[in-house]
Each structure stands twice: as structure tokens, then as C-alpha cells.
Design a protein around this motif. Structure first.
Motif, PDB file in Angstrom:
ATOM      1  N   PHE A  11      44.867   4.309  22.753  1.00 47.34           N
ATOM      2  CA  PHE A  11      45.174   4.855  24.083  1.00 47.34           C
ATOM      3  C   PHE A  11      46.683   4.965  24.292  1.00 47.34           C
ATOM      4  N   ARG A  12      47.433   4.011  23.750  1.00 44.32           N
ATOM      5  CA  ARG A  12      48.890   3.998  23.911  1.00 44.32           C
ATOM      6  C   ARG A  12      49.525   5.202  23.239  1.00 44.32           C
ATOM      7  N   ALA A  24      53.783  -0.598  33.584  1.00 47.67           N
ATOM      8  CA  ALA A  24      52.778  -1.518  34.122  1.00 47.67           C
ATOM      9  C   ALA A  24      53.406  -2.717  34.838  1.00 47.67           C
ATOM     10  N   LYS A  25      54.734  -2.790  34.803  1.00 44.79           N
ATOM     11  CA  LYS A  25      55.483  -3.868  35.458  1.00 44.79           C
ATOM     12  C   LYS A  25      55.149  -5.248  34.886  1.00 44.79           C
ATOM     13  N   ILE A  26      55.104  -5.298  33.549  1.00 42.40           N
ATOM     14  CA  ILE A  26      54.914  -6.556  32.829  1.00 42.40           C
ATOM     15  C   ILE A  26      55.963  -6.614  31.718  1.00 42.40           C
ATOM     16  N   ALA A  50      45.670  -0.176  32.370  1.00 41.66           N
ATOM     17  CA  ALA A  50      44.672   0.902  32.356  1.00 41.66           C
ATOM     18  C   ALA A  50      45.145   2.110  33.157  1.00 41.66           C
ATOM     19  N   LYS A  51      45.796   1.859  34.273  1.00 42.68           N
ATOM     20  CA  LYS A  51      46.307   2.962  35.087  1.00 42.68           C
ATOM     21  C   LYS A  51      47.376   3.744  34.327  1.00 42.68           C
ATOM     22  N   PHE A  55      42.586   4.742  31.369  1.00 39.03           N
ATOM     23  CA  PHE A  55      41.222   4.335  31.037  1.00 39.03           C
ATOM     24  C   PHE A  55      40.731   3.324  32.068  1.00 39.03           C
ATOM     25  N   GLU A  56      39.466   2.987  32.005  1.00 38.53           N
ATOM     26  CA  GLU A  56      38.884   2.033  32.952  1.00 38.53           C
ATOM     27  C   GLU A  56      39.259   0.611  32.543  1.00 38.53           C
ATOM     28  N   TRP A  57      39.808  -0.145  33.476  1.00 38.34           N
ATOM     29  CA  TRP A  57      40.327  -1.483  33.192  1.00 38.34           C
ATOM     30  C   TRP A  57      39.275  -2.449  32.668  1.00 38.34           C
ATOM     31  N   VAL A  58      38.019  -2.214  32.964  1.00 37.45           N
ATOM     32  CA  VAL A  58      36.964  -3.135  32.523  1.00 37.45           C
ATOM     33  C   VAL A  58      36.810  -3.168  31.008  1.00 37.45           C
ATOM     34  N   LEU A  59      37.398  -2.197  30.311  1.00 37.74           N
ATOM     35  CA  LEU A  59      37.325  -2.187  28.845  1.00 37.74           C
ATOM     36  C   LEU A  59      37.879  -3.474  28.245  1.00 37.74           C
TER      37      LEU A  59
END
Length: 75
Positions: A11-12, A24-26, A50-51, A55-59
Motif C-alpha cells: 500500500f505504501r 500520519a503524525k507519528i 490507513a487514511k 485502506f480500511e484501518w481494520v486490516l
């Protein structure tokens, strides 16, 4: 030790760990450890990553990730 999250690297794409982390502010090290499977994200961090990557964060919390299925949902 946990296994690398190859699906997350997919995804990246061409983004760097630093670019994802900043968006993502991390910290970069936090993102890197999450992608390497050395650390699990909190729900808040999972949602932020995920945002950024679309993708959906639940992954992060599923046993098996189906990247092609996710990409078809976001296309």
C-alpha cells in the motif's frame, strides 16, 4: 517475532517511511516497526496510517490481509 506486513509495504508503494509517518503524525521509527511487524498500532495510529495510504484501518487487526480485495474497494 511477528512477520513483516508485506501488504502494508504494498500500500505504501513509492512513499518513504518518513513520508507516511509525517502524514500520519507519528515517528518514522514507529511506522517502520509497524511495517516490520515488530509493533502493533493503536486504533488511533492504525486509522491515521490507513487514511494516508487509502485502506480500511481494520486490516491491521485481521489475521490475513487481502490487498487486492482492499484495492478494489478503494479504486
Amino acid at each position: 517475532m511477528k512477520h513483516m506486513r508485506a501488504w502494508l509495504a504494498e500500500f505504501r508503494g513509492s512513499l518513504t517511511h518518513e513520508e507516511v509517518a509525517v502524514a500520519a503524525k507519528i515517528s518514522r521509527s514507529t511506522y517502520t516497526n509497524i511495517e516490520l511487524g515488530k509493533r502493533n498500532p493503536s486504533v488511533e495510529v492504525a486509522k491515521a496510517i490507513a487514511k494516508v495510504l487509502g485502506f480500511e484501518w481494520v486490516l491491521f487487526f485481521e489475521k490475513k490481509c487481502h490487498v487486492s480485495k482492499q484495492k478494489s474497494k478503494t479504486a
